[in-house]
Scaffold this active site. Structure first.
Site, short mmCIF file in Angstrom:
data_model
loop_
_atom_site.label_atom_id
_atom_site.label_comp_id
_atom_site.label_asym_id
_atom_site.label_seq_id
_atom_site.Cartn_x
_atom_site.Cartn_y
_atom_site.Cartn_z
N GLN A 101 -51.94 -8.47 33.70
CA GLN A 101 -52.80 -7.45 33.09
C GLN A 101 -52.26 -6.07 33.45
O GLN A 101 -52.79 -5.06 33.00
CB GLN A 101 -54.22 -7.58 33.62
CG GLN A 101 -54.86 -8.91 33.34
CD GLN A 101 -56.10 -9.13 34.22
OE1 GLN A 101 -57.19 -8.67 33.92
NE2 GLN A 101 -55.91 -9.82 35.33
N ASN A 102 -51.24 -6.03 34.29
CA ASN A 102 -50.75 -4.74 34.76
C ASN A 102 -49.84 -4.09 33.73
O ASN A 102 -49.10 -4.76 33.02
CB ASN A 102 -49.98 -4.91 36.07
CG ASN A 102 -50.87 -5.47 37.17
OD1 ASN A 102 -52.09 -5.46 37.02
ND2 ASN A 102 -50.29 -5.94 38.24
N HIS A 119 -51.82 -6.28 28.59
CA HIS A 119 -52.45 -4.97 28.36
C HIS A 119 -51.43 -3.87 28.05
O HIS A 119 -51.76 -2.69 28.15
CB HIS A 119 -53.30 -4.58 29.58
CG HIS A 119 -54.52 -5.45 29.75
ND1 HIS A 119 -55.30 -5.45 30.88
CD2 HIS A 119 -55.11 -6.33 28.89
CE1 HIS A 119 -56.31 -6.30 30.73
NE2 HIS A 119 -56.21 -6.86 29.54
N SER A 189 -59.78 -8.83 39.69
CA SER A 189 -61.23 -8.96 39.91
C SER A 189 -61.82 -9.96 38.91
O SER A 189 -62.98 -10.36 39.03
CB SER A 189 -61.91 -7.60 39.76
OG SER A 189 -61.60 -7.04 38.50
P1 OAD Z 1 -59.24 -4.52 39.51
O1 OAD Z 1 -59.07 -3.17 40.13
O2 OAD Z 1 -60.48 -4.78 38.76
O3 OAD Z 1 -59.19 -5.63 40.66
C1 OAD Z 1 -58.17 -5.67 41.63
C2 OAD Z 1 -58.38 -6.93 42.46
O4 OAD Z 1 -57.30 -7.02 43.38
C3 OAD Z 1 -59.67 -6.94 43.27
O5 OAD Z 1 -60.30 -8.19 43.11
C4 OAD Z 1 -59.19 -6.76 44.72
O6 OAD Z 1 -60.00 -7.45 45.66
C5 OAD Z 1 -57.82 -7.36 44.65
N1 OAD Z 1 -56.84 -6.79 45.62
C6 OAD Z 1 -56.71 -5.51 46.03
N2 OAD Z 1 -55.67 -5.37 46.86
C7 OAD Z 1 -55.12 -6.61 46.98
C8 OAD Z 1 -54.01 -7.13 47.71
N3 OAD Z 1 -53.24 -6.36 48.47
N4 OAD Z 1 -53.73 -8.45 47.57
C9 OAD Z 1 -54.50 -9.27 46.80
N5 OAD Z 1 -55.56 -8.82 46.10
C10 OAD Z 1 -55.87 -7.53 46.20
O7 OAD Z 1 -57.93 -4.80 38.66
P2 OAD Z 1 -57.70 -5.86 37.49
O8 OAD Z 1 -58.40 -7.14 37.77
O9 OAD Z 1 -56.25 -5.90 37.25
O10 OAD Z 1 -57.53 -2.96 31.89
O11 OAD Z 1 -58.41 -5.14 36.28
C11 OAD Z 1 -58.37 -5.73 35.03
C12 OAD Z 1 -58.25 -4.68 33.96
O12 OAD Z 1 -59.29 -3.72 34.10
C13 OAD Z 1 -56.99 -3.84 34.02
O13 OAD Z 1 -55.89 -4.45 33.40
C14 OAD Z 1 -57.39 -2.63 33.28
C15 OAD Z 1 -58.70 -2.40 33.98
O14 OAD Z 1 -59.56 -1.52 33.44
C16 OAD Z 1 -57.40 -2.04 30.93
O15 OAD Z 1 -57.14 -0.88 31.19
C17 OAD Z 1 -57.61 -2.56 29.55
#
Ligand code: OAD
Length: 242
Positions: A101-102, A119, A189
């Site tokens: 998703q990155n 994305h 997340s």
């Molecule tokens: P989030 O910011 O929602 O979630 C990041 C996740 O990574 C969280 O569950 C953290 O607990 C976890 N995390 C943080 N640091 C970590 C580490 N060092 N090792 C392992 N896990 C860790 O990001 P995404 O799930 O990627 O979309 O968000 C999904 C989408 O929402 C993105 O692609 C973007 C955003 O808005 C769009 O812009 C369309």
């Protein structure tokens, strides 16, 4: 950590088809802020307020300033040990797809080849009139918002809330998820759909699902293994154990 990796690693060793789904957490240790964690706000805005077609129509300069800021952060960042472990993993399985998703391009910079970018990518821009793609915008962008040669605005070639995902990429990702023997879900997340539905699709088609995250997420209750720890430590440990 060794114990958590040890108990199920045979399942991964025997797997033929492996799919990995990553989110912002895998780039956290490269210094790229996640969306919903600490440092997730830019100025006072949340991602959901800026990553929309409406926000772009209302204030293209503001939206581009955010994307240009992110381009600069990511340009200075380096892939970390978690990204590298996934490059290694790719070489070990007959079928492998890294679904991300990155938009930060760090998987490709680390050397991953089989990547589905759900994305989009921060380093591509698209003409709002002609749809043509530009990959040569300087970083930082000298004049914001940038304009195409045809006179129309360029926009980041990323998927915004309310928009469809690139059909080819999400189709590939869905097929891979459903065919997987093992799926690893790293640093997401798991709240943004349709990407968040992929682990469940894998699970209900018989895959063994392993989650790597600092904390529990909505998918933790149904995955087979949930490892709580930083991706840059856990993923290399998984590769070592293989
Ligand atoms: P989030 O910011 O929602 O979630 C990041 C996740 O990574 C969280 O569950 C953290 O607990 C976890 N995390 C943080 N640091 C970590 C580490 N060092 N090792 C392992 N896990 C860790 O990001 P995404 O799930 O990627 O979309 O968000 C999904 C989408 O929402 C993105 O692609 C973007 C955003 O808005 C769009 O812009 C369309």
């Amino acid at each position: 950590m060794a114990r958590e990796v040890g108990e199920w690693i045979d399942t991964l060793r025997r797997a033929q088809r492996v799919t990995v789904l990553t989110g912002a957490g895998i780039s956290a240790e490269s210094g790229v802020p996640t969306f919903r964690g600490e440092g997730g706000l830019w100025r006072t805005y949340r991602a959901e307020e800026l990553a929309t077609p409406e926000a772009f129509v209302r204030d293209p300069k503001l939206v581009w300033e955010w994307y240009d800021y992110r381009r600069q952060v990511v340009s200075k960042a380096e892939p970390n040990a978690g990204h590298s472990a996934l490059v290694d993993l790719e070489s070990r399985f007959a079928e492998f797809l890294l679904v991300t998703q990155n938009v930060d391009n760090l998987h490709r910079r680390a050397g991953s080849r089989s990547v589905a970018e759900l994305h989009g990518n921060l380093f591509r821009a698209r003409c709002t009139r002609e749809g043509t793609i530009r990959e040569d915008l300087p970083c930082p962008i000298p004049e914001i918002p940038p304009v195409c040669g045809c006179g129309a605005l360029l926009r980041p070639d990323v998927v915004w809330f309310g928009e469809s995902l690139p059909v080819e990429q999400i189709t590939l990702a869905g097929e891979a998820a459903r065919r997987s023997d093992v799926m690893l879900v790293v640093g997401t997340s798991a709240v943004v759909y349709p990407a968040a539905a992929l682990p469940e699709a894998a699970k209900s088609n018989g895959a063994f699902v392993v989650e790597v995250n600092l904390q529990r997420t909505p998918i933790s209750p149904f995955v087979d293994v949930s490892i709580q720890g930083p991706a840059a430590e856990v993923l290399p440990a998984i590769v070592d154990a293989l």
